[in-house]
Scaffold this active site. Structure first.
Site, short mmCIF file in Angstrom:
data_model
loop_
_atom_site.label_atom_id
_atom_site.label_comp_id
_atom_site.label_asym_id
_atom_site.label_seq_id
_atom_site.Cartn_x
_atom_site.Cartn_y
_atom_site.Cartn_z
N ASN A 10 -16.97 -27.03 41.46
CA ASN A 10 -17.24 -27.49 42.38
C ASN A 10 -17.58 -29.00 42.34
O ASN A 10 -17.87 -29.51 41.01
CB ASN A 10 -19.04 -27.32 43.25
CG ASN A 10 -18.76 -26.21 43.98
OD1 ASN A 10 -17.10 -25.31 44.12
ND2 ASN A 10 -18.89 -25.44 44.32
N ALA A 41 -19.46 -23.12 36.94
CA ALA A 41 -18.56 -24.38 36.51
C ALA A 41 -20.42 -24.65 35.47
O ALA A 41 -20.31 -24.11 34.53
CB ALA A 41 -18.67 -25.14 36.63
N GLU A 136 -19.18 -16.85 44.29
CA GLU A 136 -18.50 -18.57 44.28
C GLU A 136 -16.71 -17.96 44.09
O GLU A 136 -15.90 -18.55 44.53
CB GLU A 136 -18.93 -19.57 43.44
CG GLU A 136 -20.47 -19.59 44.77
CD GLU A 136 -21.44 -21.00 44.37
OE1 GLU A 136 -20.28 -21.72 43.35
OE2 GLU A 136 -21.73 -21.47 44.98
N LEU A 206 -38.34 -16.08 39.54
CA LEU A 206 -39.41 -15.97 40.66
C LEU A 206 -39.94 -17.35 40.77
O LEU A 206 -40.85 -17.92 41.08
CB LEU A 206 -40.78 -15.85 40.49
CG LEU A 206 -40.82 -13.90 39.68
CD1 LEU A 206 -41.56 -13.32 38.45
CD2 LEU A 206 -40.40 -12.90 41.29
N ALA A 208 -40.86 -21.06 40.33
CA ALA A 208 -42.46 -21.93 38.82
C ALA A 208 -43.37 -20.40 38.96
O ALA A 208 -44.27 -20.56 37.79
CB ALA A 208 -43.81 -22.39 40.01
N LYS A 209 -42.93 -19.42 39.23
CA LYS A 209 -43.83 -17.94 38.47
C LYS A 209 -43.47 -18.28 37.01
O LYS A 209 -43.53 -16.53 37.03
CB LYS A 209 -44.18 -16.89 39.61
CG LYS A 209 -44.94 -17.34 40.74
CD LYS A 209 -45.57 -16.18 42.16
CE LYS A 209 -43.51 -17.22 43.13
NZ LYS A 209 -43.60 -15.35 43.60
N ASP A 239 -29.11 -21.51 37.12
CA ASP A 239 -27.70 -21.47 36.73
C ASP A 239 -27.71 -21.51 35.23
O ASP A 239 -27.40 -21.05 34.42
CB ASP A 239 -26.28 -21.90 37.29
CG ASP A 239 -26.71 -22.48 38.58
OD1 ASP A 239 -26.66 -21.26 39.32
OD2 ASP A 239 -25.48 -22.97 39.49
O1 RIB Z 1 -26.57 -23.36 42.32
C1 RIB Z 1 -26.09 -24.72 42.12
C2 RIB Z 1 -24.94 -25.31 42.36
O2 RIB Z 1 -24.52 -24.32 44.09
C3 RIB Z 1 -24.42 -26.38 42.98
O3 RIB Z 1 -23.38 -27.02 42.11
C4 RIB Z 1 -22.78 -26.56 44.33
O4 RIB Z 1 -22.41 -26.78 43.67
C5 RIB Z 1 -23.38 -24.85 44.23
O5 RIB Z 1 -22.74 -24.46 43.84
#
Ligand code: RIB
Length: 290
Positions: A10, A41, A136, A206, A208-209, A239
């Site tokens: 994205n 990505a 996604e 979780l 901050a946990k 991610d």
């Molecule tokens: O997890 C964050 C991502 O979620 C962003 O980079 C955005 O593109 C969405 O896919």
């Protein structure tokens, strides 16, 4: 070994806002920046920066050449990214002063991946390689089944959460990533606890946990604390965590070490505004003083 990522790409338009907009509210942003993003990505960049060979399988429109170039600059193998007539996916991301976010997603080319493209990519994978999917792109169930048939370690990050999407890949999974809310939603949908899902490893983040690992083989549940930092933007932290865990496993680290390293990477990531472009590399993660 390699990590194969069927993942979104994205353009992230990140707006800094005093607070997240309420329904019907018009709100002026105090800043706007564009980043490379997409959960796919972001994971590819994180795993590549953590030291793995990552092959990204995805799609962009003619307007997304810059994104593919950037992935390549960041060390990701981009040979299996197709160009489609549908424009590149994008995300409108609002980030408030408390580092909370709200994301509007336009899937675009991310949902135009073809069976042929997927097959051509995955037939080059080797048994024992890792395959990671998120929700996604299209082709998730096909990829998961193909991955299982080819002897790949099939991993899934169940975000954005959709109970039907997770359940369609569940029979093929070796490792499942969920956040706390997603874990509750999945338990409601399936009536099963993480240990009962039939997946060898389940990781629940979780925030901050920290994070929790469920190992079905041993029945062991292990907690990993998060590092205390001042967050400015939590977008992409999950991610980053996922990409670092996968890279650790790809480099034969035991799960506890892979998760501990990933916790450091995610902690560093939340101190930075932005997504793929600002994911820390292994040296930064190892040298960070928390
Ligand atoms: O997890 C964050 C991502 O979620 C962003 O980079 C955005 O593109 C969405 O896919």
């Amino acid at each position: 070994m390699a990590i194969w990522n069927l993942g979104s790409i994205n353009a992230d338009m990140v707006y800094a806002l005093p607070h997240l907009p309420a329904p019907g509210e018009t709100l002026a942003a105090t800043d706007l920046q564009q980043f490379l993003g997409g959960k796919g990505a972001n994971m590819s960049v994180a795993a590549a920066r953590a030291g793995s060979h990552v092959c990204h399988i995805g799609a962009v429109g003619a307007d997304g050449v810059w994104a593919v170039d950037r992935l390549m600059e960041y060390g990701v193998d981009t040979r299996h990214i197709a160009e489609t007539v549908t424009p590149t996916g994008h995300a409108i991301i609002a980030v408030d002063r408390q580092a909370e976010n709200q994301i509007i997603l336009f899937p675009g080319a991310n949902r135009e991946i073809s069976t042929d493209q997927l097959g051509q990519a995955l037939t080059q994978a080797e048994s024992g390689d890792i395959l990671i999917l998120q929700n996604e792109t299209n082709m998730q169930a096909e990829a998961a089944k193909m991955g299982r048939d080819l002897g790949l370690r099939v991993c899934y990050a169940a975000a954005p959460f959709d109970a039907t999407a997770v359940q369609s890949v569940l029979p093929f999974l070796d490792l499942l990533f969920l956040n706390e809310v997603e874990a509750q939603q999945l338990q409601q949908a399936t009536g099963k606890t993480p240990m009962e899902l039939g997946v060898a490893d389940v990781i629940i983040t979780l925030g901050a946990k920290g994070a929790r690992h469920f190992c079905a083989e041993t029945g062991e549940i292990q907690d990993f604390p998060a590092h205390t930092v001042t967050a400015v933007d939590t977008t992409g932290a999950g991610d980053t965590f996922t990409g670092y865990v996968l890279s650790g496993l790809d480099r034969s680290l035991p799960m506890p070490q892979a998760m501990a390293l990933a916790a450091r990477a995610a902690a560093l990531m939340v101190t930075r505004p932005g997504t793929a472009d600002v994911i820390p590399d292994l040296k930064e993660v190892q040298e960070a003083s928390f």
